[in-house]
Every structure is written in C-alpha cells, then in structure tokens.
Design an enzyme around this catalytic site. Structure first.
Site, short mmCIF file in Angstrom:
data_model
loop_
_atom_site.label_atom_id
_atom_site.label_comp_id
_atom_site.label_asym_id
_atom_site.label_seq_id
_atom_site.Cartn_x
_atom_site.Cartn_y
_atom_site.Cartn_z
N GLU A 89 42.98 35.82 48.84
CA GLU A 89 42.75 34.96 47.55
C GLU A 89 42.02 35.83 46.66
O GLU A 89 41.44 36.70 47.10
CB GLU A 89 41.87 33.66 48.05
CG GLU A 89 41.52 32.92 46.53
CD GLU A 89 40.44 33.04 45.98
OE1 GLU A 89 40.09 32.23 44.93
OE2 GLU A 89 39.84 34.13 46.28
N GLU B 103 44.33 32.86 42.17
CA GLU B 103 43.75 31.80 41.32
C GLU B 103 43.64 32.12 39.90
O GLU B 103 42.83 33.18 39.74
CB GLU B 103 42.33 31.57 42.16
CG GLU B 103 41.63 30.35 41.47
CD GLU B 103 40.21 30.24 41.79
OE1 GLU B 103 39.60 30.53 42.75
OE2 GLU B 103 39.33 29.73 40.81
N ASP C 16 41.01 36.19 42.16
CA ASP C 16 40.90 35.53 40.78
C ASP C 16 41.41 36.49 39.74
O ASP C 16 40.82 37.64 39.61
CB ASP C 16 39.18 35.24 40.44
CG ASP C 16 38.72 34.36 41.78
OD1 ASP C 16 38.94 33.32 41.99
OD2 ASP C 16 37.88 35.16 42.48
N HIS D 28 38.49 35.70 51.17
CA HIS D 28 38.14 35.13 49.91
C HIS D 28 37.47 36.39 49.12
O HIS D 28 36.86 37.31 49.47
CB HIS D 28 36.84 34.24 50.37
CG HIS D 28 36.70 33.62 49.21
ND1 HIS D 28 35.11 33.46 48.75
CD2 HIS D 28 37.30 32.79 48.28
CE1 HIS D 28 35.14 32.62 47.82
NE2 HIS D 28 36.31 32.32 47.34
N HIS E 293 35.88 37.27 39.26
CA HIS E 293 35.79 35.94 39.40
C HIS E 293 35.00 35.44 38.16
O HIS E 293 35.46 34.32 37.77
CB HIS E 293 34.81 35.91 40.64
CG HIS E 293 34.40 34.35 40.91
ND1 HIS E 293 33.48 33.86 40.42
CD2 HIS E 293 34.94 33.33 41.56
CE1 HIS E 293 33.33 32.77 40.65
NE2 HIS E 293 34.09 32.44 41.45
O1 G3P Z 1 40.34 29.67 45.34
C1 G3P Z 1 39.25 29.19 46.35
C2 G3P Z 1 37.72 29.56 45.79
O2 G3P Z 1 38.01 30.76 45.32
C3 G3P Z 1 37.70 28.80 44.61
O3 G3P Z 1 35.93 28.97 44.18
O4 G3P Z 1 34.62 30.05 42.67
O5 G3P Z 1 35.26 31.27 44.93
O6 G3P Z 1 36.83 31.16 42.77
P1 G3P Z 1 35.78 30.34 43.57
MG MG Z 2 38.44 32.17 43.75
#
Ligand code: G3P
Ligand code: MG
Length: 249
Positions: free
Chosen positions: A44, A119, A46, A17, A59
């Site tokens: 993952e 994302e 952002d 993450h 993020h």
């Molecule tokens: O993509 C999964 C997760 O990352 C979504 O929430 O706020 O961590 O981007 P966030």
């Molecule tokens: Mg995310």
C-alpha cells in the site's frame, strides 16, 4: 482485471503498509524494496500531487515528519521535493532516501510482480486533482495491464472522481469513522467498490460478515500482531495492512 486483482489479494493476505514501514522509511523506495525482499506480494502507498504536477508518494500533507524539509507538499515543486532527505529521520542507515515518484514505484512493483493499493491522499485544497492525475498516469502507461492495482481513499469526493475518470479500475472504500452498516453497504454500492478498508479498532465480526455477504473483500489496517492477523483472517478478512512482514498461516 477485477477478478485477478482480488484473487491475487486473497492469496497475498498481507499488504505491506506504506511499503514496509517498520523495516524502512515509509513510502520510500527502500520500503518497497524491503517489502519485496520480505516476500510480500502486495504493498500500500499514499499518492498525492505536488505543485509542479508530478504524483509523489507521501502520507502527510506536509513533509515535516518524514523528511528534513518543512512545508506543504502540494505547494512544493518536485524539484524542491526531490532534494529532501526522506530517510535520515528513520535511521542514519537510510540517509539520502528520496520522496519517490508514483511512476517509479509502479515500475518497481511491475518488475517484481507486486500489486499496489494506491491510496489517493488528495491535497486539502482540491480533492479531485489527485484522482484525475492518478487516472491519467495509469491510463497513459497502461499500468493496470502490468500489475494488480486497487484504488482507495478516505475522500469520497476523490473516489467518486476516480470512478468517473477510470471506472474499470477496482476501487475500495476507506473509512476512519464509525458508520452504520446500512450506510457502509449503500456507499459500497454507489461506488461499485470491490473492497471495504477499515481500522482494526473499529471493525466488528458482524460488519465483516455483512460486507463479505455483499460480495466484497474486507481489508484491515494496521495489523502488526501475527495472532491478531490470524484471528481476522479466520473471521473472513481478506488481507491486513501491516508494517511487518507477517507470515500468512
Ligand atoms: O490504506 C490503509 C491505511 O494506510 C489508511 O490509513 O493513515 O495509514 O493512510 P493511513
Ligand atoms: Mg495509507
């Protein structure tokens, strides 16, 4: 490409993450290196657009929490953003880490055989621009031929825009609120989404079963407890987003 992307996710079972957010400052190259060193096969991140047109990995809307700067990233140029220290807030060991460009993380992951869930985090004034820029970057570099990619967003507007710009790339629907199951399934159909990404505090066994029965994969965030990850895998969850390098059973 969809089949190989999903096969790769089903094998991986753990998606680092924001890189590997417990090991290194989130969404920095150090976090992607940490994921690779921990043996993770997927990460993952952002992605968002900055004022000078580059795609960066960050993020929040602002740089305040994860750097020594202040301000909204979409209003800052990459020349400004690249000067920020994105590591010291996490630990002095990471002083000098930078906010990376999306293309640099793509290159690192392609070099190491790691898949990326990109994302889309659109800026709050234009939900389409980030989707278009990511589609343009991925097409120009033929990145989907070089590493497994899965595109997701909380913004339906962004995901629908991405579907128009680069329909052949697999998409996942991210939800942060409770929706009735029929609405979830209808939106997955409308997006021709291959996966459903949901919060661990909201998901139910019935939802997992119904989404799986519709032929989709289920990805759950953020799961840092190995016992919880195991329970979710046993319920049919394909993979969990984790800040930790959980070891699949
Ligand atoms: O993509 C999964 C997760 O990352 C979504 O929430 O706020 O961590 O981007 P966030
Ligand atoms: Mg995310």
């Amino acid at each position: 490409m969809h089949n190989s992307t999903l096969a790769s996710l089903r094998t991986a079972r753990v998606i680092g993450h924001r890189g590997l957010a417990a090991a290194a400052p989130e969404n920095t190259m150090a976090a992607f290196v940490a994921a690779q060193q921990a043996g993770l096969r997927w990460v993952e991140l952002d992605a968002k657009l900055c004022a000078s047109g580059e795609l960066i990995v960050l993020h929040d809307n602002s740089v305040d929490r994860t750097s020594n700067g202040r301000g909204r990233a979409h209003a800052m140029s990459y020349q400004q953003l690249r000067k920020l220290d994105a590591g010291s807030w996490f630990s002095p060991r990471f002083a000098g880490e930078r906010i990376p460009l999306l293309q640099d993380v793509l290159q690192f992951c392609a070099d190491h055989g790691i898949g990326i869930n990109i994302e889309l985090k659109p800026n709050p004034v234009d939900y389409v621009a980030t989707a278009r820029a990511v589609a343009d970057l991925l097409r120009a570099g033929d990145w989907s031929a070089r590493l497994p990619l899965l595109i997701s967003s909380f913004s339906l507007q962004s995901l629908r825009a991405f579907q128009r710009y680069l329909p052949e790339l697999p998409r996942g629907l991210l939800l942060e609120r409770r929706w009735p199951l029929p609405r979830i399934l209808a939106e997955l159909d409308a997006l021709a989404a291959v996966s459903f990404h949901y919060d661990d505090s909201l998901i139910t066994p019935e939802q997992i079963a119904a989404v799986r029965a519709s032929g989709r994969d289920v990805l759950i965030w953020t799961v840092n407890d190995p016992a919880r990850a195991k329970a979710l895998w046993q319920l049919g969850v394909t993979a969990v987003f984790s800040d930790q390098p959980l070891v699949p059973a």
